[in-house]
Scaffold this active site. Structure first.
Site, PDB file in Angstrom:
ATOM      1  N   ASP A  15       0.863  -1.196   0.000  1.00 17.26           N
ATOM      2  CA  ASP A  15       0.000   0.000   0.000  1.00 17.26           C
ATOM      3  C   ASP A  15       0.890   1.234   0.000  1.00 17.26           C
ATOM      4  O   ASP A  15       2.073   1.156   0.354  1.00 17.26           O
ATOM      5  CB  ASP A  15      -0.923   0.026   1.234  1.00 17.26           C
ATOM      6  CG  ASP A  15      -1.853   1.242   1.230  1.00 17.26           C
ATOM      7  OD1 ASP A  15      -2.463   1.530   0.178  1.00 17.26           O
ATOM      8  OD2 ASP A  15      -1.965   1.930   2.263  1.00 17.26           O
ATOM      9  N   SER A  16       0.304   2.366  -0.370  1.00 19.40           N
ATOM     10  CA  SER A  16       1.048   3.624  -0.330  1.00 19.40           C
ATOM     11  C   SER A  16       1.426   3.994   1.106  1.00 19.40           C
ATOM     12  O   SER A  16       2.328   4.788   1.318  1.00 19.40           O
ATOM     13  CB  SER A  16       0.196   4.735  -0.942  1.00 19.40           C
ATOM     14  OG  SER A  16      -1.031   4.818  -0.249  1.00 19.40           O
ATOM     15  N   CYS A  78      -4.294  -1.446  -2.184  1.00 17.93           N
ATOM     16  CA  CYS A  78      -4.435  -0.010  -2.415  1.00 17.93           C
ATOM     17  C   CYS A  78      -5.302   0.167  -3.654  1.00 17.93           C
ATOM     18  O   CYS A  78      -4.965  -0.358  -4.727  1.00 17.93           O
ATOM     19  CB  CYS A  78      -3.039   0.582  -2.653  1.00 17.93           C
ATOM     20  SG  CYS A  78      -3.048   2.317  -3.121  1.00 17.93           S
ATOM     21  N   GLU A 160      -3.128   8.919   7.937  1.00 20.79           N
ATOM     22  CA  GLU A 160      -1.657   8.794   8.007  1.00 20.79           C
ATOM     23  C   GLU A 160      -1.099   9.567   9.208  1.00 20.79           C
ATOM     24  O   GLU A 160      -0.074   9.206   9.762  1.00 20.79           O
ATOM     25  CB  GLU A 160      -1.015   9.320   6.715  1.00 20.79           C
ATOM     26  CG  GLU A 160      -1.162   8.390   5.523  1.00 20.79           C
ATOM     27  CD  GLU A 160      -0.285   7.132   5.617  1.00 20.79           C
ATOM     28  OE1 GLU A 160       0.882   7.231   6.004  1.00 20.79           O
ATOM     29  OE2 GLU A 160      -0.802   6.053   5.282  1.00 20.79           O
ATOM     30  N   CYS A 194     -11.136   2.881  -0.477  1.00 19.42           N
ATOM     31  CA  CYS A 194      -9.751   3.252  -0.186  1.00 19.42           C
ATOM     32  C   CYS A 194      -9.413   2.515   1.096  1.00 19.42           C
ATOM     33  O   CYS A 194     -10.194   2.556   2.061  1.00 19.42           O
ATOM     34  CB  CYS A 194      -9.621   4.758   0.015  1.00 19.42           C
ATOM     35  SG  CYS A 194      -7.987   5.243   0.642  1.00 19.42           S
ATOM     36  N   HIS A 196      -7.484   3.034   3.397  1.00 13.93           N
ATOM     37  CA  HIS A 196      -7.299   3.851   4.604  1.00 13.93           C
ATOM     38  C   HIS A 196      -8.637   4.114   5.328  1.00 13.93           C
ATOM     39  O   HIS A 196      -8.653   4.361   6.527  1.00 13.93           O
ATOM     40  CB  HIS A 196      -6.698   5.218   4.247  1.00 13.93           C
ATOM     41  CG  HIS A 196      -5.217   5.199   3.996  1.00 13.93           C
ATOM     42  ND1 HIS A 196      -4.656   4.610   2.892  1.00 13.93           N
ATOM     43  CD2 HIS A 196      -4.184   5.711   4.715  1.00 13.93           C
ATOM     44  CE1 HIS A 196      -3.337   4.778   2.927  1.00 13.93           C
ATOM     45  NE2 HIS A 196      -3.027   5.439   4.027  1.00 13.93           N
TER      46      HIS A 196
HETATM   47  N1  DGL Z   1      -4.916   3.377   0.521  1.00 25.93           N
HETATM   48  C1  DGL Z   1      -4.929   3.769  -0.821  1.00 25.93           C
HETATM   49  C2  DGL Z   1      -6.189   3.382  -1.540  1.00 25.93           C
HETATM   50  O1  DGL Z   1      -6.788   2.385  -1.201  1.00 25.93           O
HETATM   51  C3  DGL Z   1      -4.478   5.124  -1.277  1.00 25.93           C
HETATM   52  C4  DGL Z   1      -4.158   6.197  -0.363  1.00 25.93           C
HETATM   53  C5  DGL Z   1      -3.331   7.268  -1.007  1.00 25.93           C
HETATM   54  O2  DGL Z   1      -2.138   7.054  -1.065  1.00 25.93           O
HETATM   55  O3  DGL Z   1      -3.885   8.273  -1.457  1.00 25.93           O
HETATM   56  O4  DGL Z   1      -6.587   4.031  -2.468  1.00 25.93           O
END
Ligand code: DGL
Length: 276
Positions: A15-16, A78, A160, A194, A196
């Site tokens: 993931d990012s 992600c 984050e 997402c 997150h």
């Molecule tokens: N967690 C990531 C997603 O599912 C992306 C978050 C990001 O880096 O903007 O899209």
């Protein structure tokens, strides 16, 4: 025999940043026997506001780092990377014997089971929304479903930075949910598209009417990986099974350890890794 041994490796999860931990947690719960390496590109998060080219290059670097570490199968935990990089990597970059899977297909495949109004809302990063991947994938199997989207560029930075339980988080979550729901009164299902966003679930629930289903991807992706490994014994047999976990971050590992404990629900040890 020796050669075969060398081919066996952990499953990579990418993931990012921290969001993929919400998926990894469920994968680990459902498939505890495998070895895993988690890689978070925290130094370059967020991906959601970046160009197609940047997301593709960054994702490719991280995926290849996981291949170098011995992974034969990498899960892009992600959505932004799944929307903007998965197909190109699958079509142009994969070395023989390596596989990459994303999180969008496992989610869109089952959405029909949740909606009766056939009106589905997507909350995602700007990149995922602009890619239209959810609309395209959902309508491929279920053209009768109408998809409404809204991007939430502030949610990833909130997560984050561990600002999930603040007035600031409430402000943005309320505003963004309102923007999605004002598009149709009949939305009965919202996908948190997402990885997150499940970390914001306690606040999200405060602003979503009770009759609306809120879908987090973790359990769906874990279930889908299980099915995939059952159906692909050639990949399963190349996945080592000692129940181990390793965590890497492109940023500060101490910082990663303290936040990952909150997101993953247990203490972990992380190391720094350079991917470019
Ligand atoms: N967690 C990531 C997603 O599912 C992306 C978050 C990001 O880096 O903007 O899209």
């Amino acid at each position: 025999m020796e050669q075969e041994k060398q081919l066996i490796g952990p499953i990579g999860i990418f993931d990012s940043g921290y969001g993929g931990l919400s998926v990894f947690k469920e994968i680990k719960k459902q498939l505890p026997q495998y070895d895993y390496i988690y890689l978070g590109d925290n130094a370059r998060v967020p991906y959601g506001t970046r160009s197609f080219e940047a997301v593709y290059e960054f994702t490719k670097e991280c995926v290849f780092k996981l291949f170098d570490l011995g992974c034969n199968l990498v899960i892009l935990a992600c959505n932004t990377a799944s929307a903007k990089a998965l197909r190109s990597i699958q079509q142009h970059d994969l070395p023989p014997g390596k596989k990459v899977l994303g999180v969008i297909r496992p989610t869109t495949e089952i959405v029909k089971a949740f909606t009766t109004s056939n009106k589905v809302g997507i909350l995602a990063t700007t990149g995922t929304v602009k890619s239209e991947s959810y609309k395209i994938e959902i309508n491929k199997f279920n053209p009768e479903i109408e998809v409404f989207q809204h991007d939430c560029p502030f949610w990833v930075p909130l997560v984050e930075n561990n600002e999930m339980d603040t007035e600031g988080a409430k402000y943005f979550v309320e505003k963004d949910i309102h923007k999605l729901l004002e598009q149709s009164q009949d939305i009965d299902t919202i996908i948190l598209a997402c990885t997150h966003y499940p970390l914001l679930l306690p606040i999200i629930k405060q602003f979503v009417p009770e009759h609306i289903n809120i879908i987090s991807q973790g359990p769906l992706v874990a279930e889908s990986l299980k099915t995939y490994l059952d159906r692909h014994p050639e990949i399963d047999s190349k996945s080592s099974k000692n129940g181990s976990m390793q965590f890497f971050t492109t940023d500060d590992p101490r910082d990663f350890e303290s936040k990952a404990e909150i997101f993953f629900g247990q203490k972990i040890k992380a190391d720094h890794i350079k991917v470019s």
